[in-house]
Design an enzyme around this catalytic site. Sequence first.
Site, short mmCIF file in Angstrom:
data_model
loop_
_atom_site.label_atom_id
_atom_site.label_comp_id
_atom_site.label_asym_id
_atom_site.label_seq_id
_atom_site.Cartn_x
_atom_site.Cartn_y
_atom_site.Cartn_z
N ARG A 181 1.29 1.66 -5.99
CA ARG A 181 1.47 0.72 -4.88
C ARG A 181 0.14 0.09 -4.45
O ARG A 181 0.11 -0.81 -3.62
CB ARG A 181 2.08 1.43 -3.67
CG ARG A 181 3.44 2.05 -3.92
CD ARG A 181 3.98 2.72 -2.68
NE ARG A 181 4.15 1.74 -1.61
CZ ARG A 181 5.22 0.96 -1.49
NH1 ARG A 181 6.18 1.02 -2.38
NH2 ARG A 181 5.32 0.08 -0.52
N CYS B 43 0.88 -1.19 0.00
CA CYS B 43 0.00 0.00 0.00
C CYS B 43 0.91 1.23 0.00
O CYS B 43 2.12 1.13 0.03
CB CYS B 43 -0.85 0.03 1.26
SG CYS B 43 -1.82 -1.45 1.50
N LYS C 206 8.77 -15.13 -21.37
CA LYS C 206 9.40 -13.87 -20.97
C LYS C 206 10.20 -13.29 -22.13
O LYS C 206 10.12 -12.12 -22.44
CB LYS C 206 10.31 -14.11 -19.75
CG LYS C 206 9.56 -14.28 -18.46
CD LYS C 206 9.02 -12.98 -17.95
CE LYS C 206 7.59 -12.81 -17.62
NZ LYS C 206 6.56 -13.70 -17.83
N LYS D 119 -2.08 -5.98 -19.34
CA LYS D 119 -1.74 -6.62 -18.07
C LYS D 119 -2.78 -7.67 -17.69
O LYS D 119 -2.45 -8.71 -17.16
CB LYS D 119 -1.63 -5.57 -16.96
CG LYS D 119 -1.20 -6.13 -15.60
CD LYS D 119 0.14 -6.83 -15.68
CE LYS D 119 0.50 -7.54 -14.40
NZ LYS D 119 1.71 -8.40 -14.55
N ASN E 177 1.23 0.18 5.99
CA ASN E 177 1.61 -0.62 4.82
C ASN E 177 2.38 -1.81 5.34
O ASN E 177 3.40 -1.65 6.02
CB ASN E 177 2.47 0.19 3.86
CG ASN E 177 3.04 -0.70 2.76
OD1 ASN E 177 2.39 -1.67 2.36
ND2 ASN E 177 4.25 -0.43 2.33
N GLY E 178 1.90 -3.01 5.02
CA GLY E 178 2.61 -4.22 5.46
C GLY E 178 1.62 -5.30 5.83
O GLY E 178 0.43 -5.23 5.52
N GLU F 16 8.22 -20.80 -19.09
CA GLU F 16 8.16 -19.42 -18.59
C GLU F 16 9.32 -18.61 -19.14
O GLU F 16 9.15 -17.45 -19.53
CB GLU F 16 8.16 -19.40 -17.06
CG GLU F 16 8.10 -18.02 -16.45
CD GLU F 16 6.87 -17.20 -16.86
OE1 GLU F 16 5.93 -17.77 -17.45
OE2 GLU F 16 6.85 -15.99 -16.62
N HIS G 266 11.86 -35.28 -32.37
CA HIS G 266 10.68 -35.70 -33.15
C HIS G 266 10.26 -34.62 -34.15
O HIS G 266 9.07 -34.44 -34.40
CB HIS G 266 9.54 -36.06 -32.19
CG HIS G 266 9.87 -37.22 -31.32
ND1 HIS G 266 9.92 -38.53 -31.78
CD2 HIS G 266 10.27 -37.27 -30.03
CE1 HIS G 266 10.28 -39.33 -30.80
NE2 HIS G 266 10.49 -38.60 -29.71
N GLU H 38 7.69 -12.14 -25.07
CA GLU H 38 6.72 -11.05 -24.86
C GLU H 38 7.38 -9.69 -24.64
O GLU H 38 6.75 -8.68 -24.86
CB GLU H 38 5.76 -11.38 -23.72
CG GLU H 38 6.37 -11.45 -22.34
CD GLU H 38 5.29 -11.71 -21.29
OE1 GLU H 38 4.14 -11.27 -21.47
OE2 GLU H 38 5.61 -12.35 -20.28
N TRP I 90 -3.82 -1.62 -1.15
CA TRP I 90 -3.80 -2.86 -1.93
C TRP I 90 -4.19 -3.93 -0.92
O TRP I 90 -3.38 -4.29 -0.06
CB TRP I 90 -2.42 -3.13 -2.52
CG TRP I 90 -2.35 -4.41 -3.25
CD1 TRP I 90 -2.02 -5.64 -2.74
CD2 TRP I 90 -2.65 -4.65 -4.63
NE1 TRP I 90 -2.09 -6.60 -3.70
CE2 TRP I 90 -2.46 -6.03 -4.88
CE3 TRP I 90 -3.03 -3.83 -5.68
CZ2 TRP I 90 -2.66 -6.60 -6.13
CZ3 TRP I 90 -3.23 -4.41 -6.93
CH2 TRP I 90 -3.04 -5.77 -7.14
#
Length: 622
Positions: free
Chosen positions: A27, A2, A499, A617, A112-113, A495, A518, A502, A76
């Site tokens: 944030r 946050c 990365k 996103k 925040n936390g 992955e 193959h 993209e 958040w």
Amino acid sequence: MCGIVGYTGNHQAAPILLDGLAKLEYRGYDSAGLAVRDGSKLAEVVKATGKLYRLADKTDQGRSLPGTCGIGHTRWATHGDPSMINAHPHVSGNCSGSGSGAVESDVVGVHNGIIENFAELKEKLLHHGYVFYSDTDTEVVVKLVDYYYKKYKIGPIDAITRTMVRVRGSYALALMFRDYPGEVFAARKDSPLIIGTADDASYLASDVPAILKYTRSVYYIDNLQVARVAPGSVKFYDLNGDEVSLPLTEITWDAAAAEKGGYEHFMLKEIHEQPTAVRDTVNSLVKEGRVDLSAVGLTEEIIRSLTQIDIVACGSAWHVGMAAQYVIEDLVGIPVRVELASEFRYRSLPIGEGTLVIVISQSGETADSLAALRVAKERGALTLAIVNVIGSTIAREADHVLYTLAGPEIAVATTKAYSAQLVAMDALAVEMARVRGTITADQFGRLLEELSAIPDKIRRILEDKERIQWFSSKIANAHDIFFIGRGLDYAISLEGSLKMKEISYIHSEAYAAGELKHGTISLIENGTLVIGVLTQSRLFEKTISNMAECKSRGAYLMGITTNGNFSVEDSVNFTVYIPKTDEHFVSSLAVVPLQLLGYYTSINHGLDVDKPRNLAKSVTVE
Ligand code: AGP
């Protein structure tokens, strides 16, 4: 994650606080609030859900909130849905449904936390007659400060330090006390907090952007320190309540760089936030030597009843499923299918009794994943969502939810959310294995220890990122890159390839190493880059020989393997080593060099790393 702000000086506080929160919206932005006090009057609290502009509109851009001292927060959610009553600031007394109105309280605060032991502290305070109006850990910590403030009657610093000794977790706190008009008190452990001064004013914020407009002279308050902030002056105290002095730092960043915490891009910042994202997610599940799924609601009875697990997701979340498949099958012995959500939603996949469908989604809003969730529920499956956004649609519609605590992820290419999802699935697999008796108590304890050690091992990899940066400059002109591996190494390859594609726009494929012969090996020609992931000891030699087949056709080989496997250097051109860990959890480590490789390659191409072309996103359309 946050954003908190604070101000005390001669100007009206609310507009300054709103301006600061606007610089911290990256944030978190599901709700926001202000507490402003005018002289000795009690603080006026105003909150709003949604984006910050709604709070600004509600307070006429701050003009309707007179006062020269105040605190603010943009949220958040980590505990409690994004709602008015859960929005900060929180108070030591009671609070109306809207959370707004004059504060009949002695203490008001923003945080925040994550307070890990908030539940036990809440019990203690209920026992002492406190009444709670929200679901947040923040309300607990504000009331705990009030408890000590009233019990010992020594003052704010004493009340705050006693609270710090009692709580477990992370926090950046900004508090106002009724009896101390014009002053803001702050405390910090692990969450960021800076305090700036300029002429006759003082500023507090989670991050530099919020106060850069007013001052470049800041104090970086240390862990387990408390600050007493008055207009233009600050005093610092240690946990014993003894005054300490801190150096004043001049900020040299510009505003844009500051929003990224000094990193050039959000993606690089978020790659470096992975230790924290993984630590917070693991700590939300692994407590005192056990896995706590009480908030998820997956009981031991449910776990014992499972006969099939279907993991459904898109993109990188699907790659998490591919990795989790190997871990669950190996530890738990339940058959696992991993399906692309866009396919699952149209298949006639038989879903029988005892099937758990796990939908993994960072945003919790991906259209294909949401549709797949609804199909699974229609077919009678029990559903679990692994989501990073509290209160998101997928979170709300699933039967059970396990939240990752990666905080807001701004870069389109996911990194820290992916890593948080990985460890969440690992913890789930370990708990399932314990409940179903497929691992011993010793194995269980050792696996949890290994899981808790992952954040530091990620940190060690990041300390060596320059080697990856150097190698990325060697491959800047590659036009075809292959990532290969077997088992979990194949899942990691997926992955790594995404990365690279993209964000650097270089064509890349991930392949099960044993499958290359193959057909696809026909694409290997002189200079083709083949990146082999070699972390699974029992498959190491197999993959090495697959890489040798590529080398004999001209390929240039990079290998990622565990410290100690030095024999790999006899076979490949460039080696990256990662710290040893239990091989079930190695994805969390091996993926980091691949994230960095994609990032630096994109930089070398001068591309927009955080906002790659054609991408969004969250893909909320089919
Ligand atoms: C990952 O880097 C991509 N941005 C993308 O594949 C993403 O993982 C996918 O769209 C799923 O998003 P979600 O996790 O929010 O559902």
